[in-house]
Design a protein around this motif. Structure first.
Motif, PDB file in Angstrom:
ATOM      1  N   ALA A  47      12.512  -2.074  -6.402  1.00  0.00           N
ATOM      2  CA  ALA A  47      13.320  -0.699  -5.939  1.00  0.00           C
ATOM      3  C   ALA A  47      14.567  -0.482  -7.530  1.00  0.00           C
ATOM      4  O   ALA A  47      14.455   0.361  -7.448  1.00  0.00           O
ATOM      5  N   ALA A  48      14.127  -1.779  -8.340  1.00  0.00           N
ATOM      6  CA  ALA A  48      14.692  -0.672  -9.486  1.00  0.00           C
ATOM      7  C   ALA A  48      14.015   0.003 -10.576  1.00  0.00           C
ATOM      8  O   ALA A  48      14.163   1.397 -11.182  1.00  0.00           O
ATOM      9  N   LEU A  73      11.791   4.608  -3.218  1.00  0.00           N
ATOM     10  CA  LEU A  73      13.151   3.441  -3.495  1.00  0.00           C
ATOM     11  C   LEU A  73      14.148   2.295  -2.417  1.00  0.00           C
ATOM     12  O   LEU A  73      14.200   1.284  -1.948  1.00  0.00           O
ATOM     13  N   THR A  74      13.909   3.786  -1.193  1.00  0.00           N
ATOM     14  CA  THR A  74      13.713   3.744   0.301  1.00  0.00           C
ATOM     15  C   THR A  74      13.115   2.445   1.021  1.00  0.00           C
ATOM     16  O   THR A  74      13.682   1.533   1.999  1.00  0.00           O
ATOM     17  N   ALA A  84       0.749  -0.777  -0.130  1.00  0.00           N
ATOM     18  CA  ALA A  84       0.136   0.208   0.258  1.00  0.00           C
ATOM     19  C   ALA A  84       0.411   1.079  -0.267  1.00  0.00           C
ATOM     20  O   ALA A  84       0.399   2.679  -0.482  1.00  0.00           O
ATOM     21  N   ARG A  85       2.244   1.167   1.004  1.00  0.00           N
ATOM     22  CA  ARG A  85       2.805   2.596   0.849  1.00  0.00           C
ATOM     23  C   ARG A  85       3.342   2.573  -0.244  1.00  0.00           C
ATOM     24  O   ARG A  85       3.561   3.908  -1.056  1.00  0.00           O
ATOM     25  N   LEU A  86       3.828   1.986  -1.684  1.00  0.00           N
ATOM     26  CA  LEU A  86       4.696   1.475  -2.230  1.00  0.00           C
ATOM     27  C   LEU A  86       3.749   2.407  -3.370  1.00  0.00           C
ATOM     28  O   LEU A  86       3.820   3.004  -4.225  1.00  0.00           O
ATOM     29  N   VAL A  87       2.766   1.503  -3.477  1.00  0.00           N
ATOM     30  CA  VAL A  87       1.838   2.089  -4.217  1.00  0.00           C
ATOM     31  C   VAL A  87       1.583   3.996  -4.431  1.00  0.00           C
ATOM     32  O   VAL A  87       0.744   4.747  -5.099  1.00  0.00           O
TER      33      VAL A  87
END
Length: 326
Positions: A120-121, A108-109, A79-82
């Motif tokens: 990450a990529a 990225l972090t 969820a945080r990545l989205v």
């Protein structure tokens, strides 16, 4: 007030209504205002993604910010990545490159902490693209190279994208056309193995640009025309606009200013469809330069006047410098 928003959100949720972007935005608004992360954050993320698809960059950024605020630092990984990637994409479309870079760096972090190399990529590639738009070329190159290191040599679309960004950066901003063409050929071969038509269109666009800048005008022309045909068949305005841009440059280098003008007008119409100001960063200045070279002074002034407000909205120096030079 929170209780009222909660009640309105629950009432909307209970309605037997057809799904729509407006209903999704309303649900997000009320559950976010109610301060309820369980329902507010998912609705806000979905509303942000819907707004991005509709090229409503400001609305998308607001939804993603709201979701991230509700989720907090201890959010579920996905969820945080989205939220972070969506916020970066929305701010990029708005031309807020400082904000976009901050969002992608946070993504990225977060991915490195979660030991997700592929995610990450992808964050590295987005970060590098924003740094490149800021003309921070060395930082962009480092981000693209970090992405490629994370991906390894496996043939997949993200690996091909990393190769293409390195190819384009080398050919366009570093003046290293041989290295650029080498990276681009690797990406073309990978796209063909993967049978990815859009990726093939992008790869041939980058290869054509690298070859033409390196002096191989015939090879560049062939690759760019192939890319243009693929992009037009896909009805992809961003890739078609980019192919037109490079073909317009190539035509001008050959002295065919009339053909360059035709291609540039096509590029302008396509760039407007993308809703991304970055695709319009040079096109009117280029048309103004053509009219200047051919003595059409009034037309040139009109094009320059049309370009000026666009470059002022972009947080990057190169388009404004180009306009002033022309």
């Amino acid at each position: 007030r929170r209780a009222l928003h909660q009640a309105i959100g629950a009432a909307l949720e209970a309605e037997d209504a057809a799904p729509s972007a407006q209903r999704l935005a309303d649900l997000a608004y009320h559950f976010v205002a109610a301060g309820e992360p369980t329902r507010g954050a998912p609705y806000a993320l979905r509303a942000g993604q819907q707004a991005l698809r509709a090229s409503a960059a400001g609305e998308a950024s607001a939804h993603f910010r709201a979701a991230l605020q509700l989720l907090g630092p201890d959010a579920p990984f996905d969820a945080r990545l989205v939220g972070l990637m969506g916020l970066g994409d929305g701010l990029t479309l708005q031309g807020d490159y400082d904000g976009a870079a901050e969002a992608f760096q946070s993504a990225l972090t977060w991915c490195l902490q979660g030991d997700d190399g592929l995610a990450a990529a992808r964050a590295c590639l987005r970060l590098g693209q924003v740094r490149w738009r800021q003309e921070a070329v060395n930082e962009a190159r480092a981000a693209f190279e970090q992405a490629l290191a994370l991906l390894g040599s496996e043939a997949r679309p993200t690996t091909a994208e990393a190769l293409l960004l390195l190819a384009d950066l080398h050919a366009t901003s570093l003046g290293r056309t041989v290295e650029g063409a080498t990276y681009a050929r690797q990406a073309v071969a990978m796209a063909e193995r993967l049978d990815e038509r859009r990726l093939s269109a992008v790869a041939n666009t980058v290869l054509g640009n690298a070859l033409a800048r390196g002096g191989d005008l015939a090879g560049g022309q062939a690759a760019l025309e192939h890319a243009l045909g693929l992009a037009q068949a896909l009805d992809d305005p961003a890739v078609t606009a980019e192919a037109c841009a490079h073909l317009a440059s190539l035509a001008a280098w050959r002295g065919d200013l009339d053909q360059s003008r035709v291609l540039s007008l096509q590029r302008a119409a396509l760039a407007r469809r993308t809703q991304d100001l970055f695709h319009l960063r040079h096109v009117y200045a280029w048309l103004g330069l053509h009219d200047t070279l051919q003595g059409r002074w009034d037309e040139a002034e009109r094009w320059f006047a049309e370009q000026a407000p666009i470059v002022e909205e972009l947080h990057t120096p190169e388009p404004r410098a180009t306009l002033l030079t022309y």
